[in-house]
Scaffold this motif. Structure first.
Motif, short mmCIF file in Angstrom:
data_model
loop_
_atom_site.label_atom_id
_atom_site.label_comp_id
_atom_site.label_asym_id
_atom_site.label_seq_id
_atom_site.Cartn_x
_atom_site.Cartn_y
_atom_site.Cartn_z
N GLY A 1 34.55 33.29 50.98
CA GLY A 1 35.21 32.31 51.84
C GLY A 1 36.19 32.92 52.82
N TYR A 2 36.38 34.23 52.76
CA TYR A 2 37.31 34.91 53.66
C TYR A 2 37.05 36.42 53.62
N ASN A 3 37.43 37.09 54.70
CA ASN A 3 37.43 38.55 54.73
C ASN A 3 38.85 38.98 54.38
N GLN A 4 39.02 39.57 53.22
CA GLN A 4 40.36 39.89 52.72
C GLN A 4 41.13 40.82 53.65
N MET A 5 40.42 41.75 54.32
CA MET A 5 41.12 42.69 55.19
C MET A 5 41.45 42.09 56.55
N LEU A 6 40.70 41.09 56.98
CA LEU A 6 41.03 40.41 58.23
C LEU A 6 42.35 39.66 58.10
N CYS B 1 60.01 37.17 42.26
CA CYS B 1 59.07 38.27 42.46
C CYS B 1 57.68 37.90 41.93
N LEU B 2 56.64 38.25 42.66
CA LEU B 2 55.26 37.92 42.25
C LEU B 2 54.80 38.69 41.01
N TYR C 1 43.21 39.33 44.42
CA TYR C 1 43.28 38.92 45.83
C TYR C 1 41.88 38.84 46.43
N LYS C 2 41.06 39.82 46.13
CA LYS C 2 39.74 39.97 46.75
C LYS C 2 38.69 39.03 46.14
N TYR C 3 38.70 38.88 44.83
CA TYR C 3 37.62 38.17 44.15
C TYR C 3 38.02 36.82 43.55
N GLU C 4 39.32 36.58 43.39
CA GLU C 4 39.76 35.35 42.73
C GLU C 4 40.61 34.46 43.64
N GLN C 5 40.57 34.74 44.94
CA GLN C 5 41.25 33.92 45.96
C GLN C 5 42.76 33.79 45.73
N GLN C 6 43.35 34.83 45.18
CA GLN C 6 44.81 34.83 44.98
C GLN C 6 45.48 35.34 46.27
#
Length: 209
Positions: A112-117, A19-20, A71-76
């Motif tokens: 570097g990415y759109n988290q919701m995409l 589990c994460l 997830y959004k700011y630390e590229q997790q």
């Protein structure tokens, strides 16, 4: 075919992965163990912002707040499955396409990415509908020091429609990570309606006060 192979590999890894959150019990399809999944700060109700009913999966509290932030700011990005399944666990309306909240080119370069995409693409596979991106977001300016009306006007000016996409889909679902005032989803909804959308629904991962 490549996408199917990746899905099978992902499921194979899940069968042996912990589990994460707790790191102890075996993770399920949503990447958490059953106990951690059940103890998330579930809300599963509508909130009202700007006269819109927004379907919300969670309260913005621990641990989902920390998950979204990293997830959004630390590229997790390993949290994408958990967040996508949080939305898929809702009673979503039947729509023709998913519209992820757009981010500006400036923000895209920073992260570097759109988290919701990323989440929208995962949901699209499960729901068997396309991801649609008919709206571009201009530079996102600070809202500090602005009145409520000025904030709304500022945000509305950020969303620019792609006119060649007019009337492509009639029923769509906007997805966003955290809704506070609801001004961004309100502005995006207006842009979609200007493109000819007749039913614009919204779902968010978490609602903050």
């Amino acid at each position: 075919m490549l996408q199917l192979i990746n899905q099978l590999l992902h499921k194979g890894m899940q069968s042996i992965s912990p589990c994460l959150l707790c790191g102890i019990d075996q993770q399920q399809t949503h990447s958490l163990c059953t106990d951690c999944w059940n103890h998330l700060p579930w809300y599963k109700q509508h909130i009202e912002r700007h006269q819109q009913n927004i379907l919300c999966a969670h309260h913005y509290s621990f641990p989902i707040d920390r998950v979204i932030q990293t997830y959004k700011y630390e590229q997790q990005l390993h949290y994408q499955t958990l967040l996508a399944h949080s939305l898929l666990n809702l009673r979503l309306p039947k729509v023709q396409a998913i519209v992820p909240m757009p981010i500006s080119t400036e923000r895209l370069k920073e992260r570097g990415y759109n988290q919701m995409l990323i989440i929208a693409k995962m949901m699209a596979i499960e729901l068997k509908i396309p991801v649609w991106q008919p709206v571009i977001r201009e530079a996102q300016h600070s809202q500090k020091g602005l009145s409520r009306i000025e904030r709304l006007e500022n945000i509305e000016q950020q969303f620019q429609i792609i006119r060649t996409e007019r009337r492509k889909y009639k029923k769509v679902l906007i997805i966003d990570d955290v809704v506070t005032t609801g001004s961004s989803v309100h502005a995006l909804k207006q842009a979609l309606e200007n493109l000819g959308c007749q039913q614009v629904h919204t779902a968010c991962i978490a609602a903050a006060k």
